[in-house]
Design an enzyme around this catalytic site. Structure first.
Site, short mmCIF file in Angstrom:
data_model
loop_
_atom_site.label_atom_id
_atom_site.label_comp_id
_atom_site.label_asym_id
_atom_site.label_seq_id
_atom_site.Cartn_x
_atom_site.Cartn_y
_atom_site.Cartn_z
N GLY A 1 2.10 -5.37 8.01
CA GLY A 1 2.03 -4.20 7.77
C GLY A 1 1.35 -4.07 7.39
CG ASP A 2 2.32 -0.63 4.44
OD1 ASP A 2 2.99 -1.79 4.63
OD2 ASP A 2 2.32 0.46 3.56
CD GLU A 3 5.84 -6.20 3.02
OE1 GLU A 3 6.98 -5.21 2.75
OE2 GLU A 3 6.06 -7.64 3.45
CG LEU B 1 -2.29 -1.51 1.48
CD1 LEU B 1 -2.99 -0.90 2.43
CD2 LEU B 1 -2.80 -1.16 -0.20
#
Length: 207
Positions: A145-147, A104
């Site tokens: 995280g944002d993965e 993201l």
């Protein structure tokens, strides 16, 4: 059960039973044969143990081990397992497999300005959007995280993976609400194909 009792005189295993209110539950049952002096069966003694709480604990442990606690998506361990299964099936059938790695954009801004609670809400929303754009046979996972990762276990052509990547970007860029405000995110998507880019799951994720 009866066949085993007649042969060796004892049986044990897990069964389903019903409570008086009709609710099904798991039991561990152990049955022994009581015989007379001539060796003929006269009685059967069964010991029943309610293992509902044990089964619930096992399910919770499985959930914790294989799913992300925030989004309920498969985690790194489970996506690696599903990827290996998909590759094994693809090798037998001569199919392609695609892996999409999603990161993201601008997510750190939300965490820094509104705090991790708001960021968590955004991740939950994005996870739901990603689930909505894939097929039932596909898998959306969160690595941390944002993965995120999307596993497409069967793609006819590489362009199919590209189309899904386009849907991912369209889904993510739609405004997402956090802390009473609308935020615009973006997504960077990498695509790796089996067998073109790698022959194993780790190699595909690296690519």
């Amino acid at each position: 059960i009866w066949n085993t009792l007649s042969r060796i005189g004892h049986w044990q295993g897990e069964i389903w039973n019903r409570r008086k209110n009709g609710e099904p539950y798991s039991q561990w049952m152990s049955i022994s044969t009581v015989r007379d002096r001539d060796g003929h069966p006269t009685h059967y003694v069964a010991v029943l143990t309610d293992i509902t709480k044990l089964k619930q604990t096992e399910e919770r442990l499985h959930q914790l081990a294989h799913y992300d606690p925030l989004t309920s998506l498969p985690n790194r361990l489970l996506i690696a397992s599903r990827l290996e299964h998909a590759l094994a099936a693809a090798k037998r059938a001569g199919r392609r497999v695609a892996v999409l790695f999603i990161d993201l954009d601008n997510f750190k801004t939300i965490n820094d300005s509104l705090g991790h609670s708001a960021g968590d809400g955004v991740l939950v929303s994005i996870a739901a959007r990603l689930r909505d754009i894939v097929r039932e046979a596909d898998t959306v996972a969160r690595l941390g995280g944002d993965e995120f990762v999307i596993l497409l276990p069967e793609v006819a052509q590489s362009i199919d993976a590209t189309r899904v990547a386009g849907k991912v970007i369209e889904s993510v860029v739609a405004p997402v609400r956090a802390g009473g405000r609308d935020f615009a995110l973006g997504a960077s998507v990498g695509i790796a194909l089996f067998p073109r880019h790698a022959a194993d799951g780790e190699g595909l994720l690296q690519h």
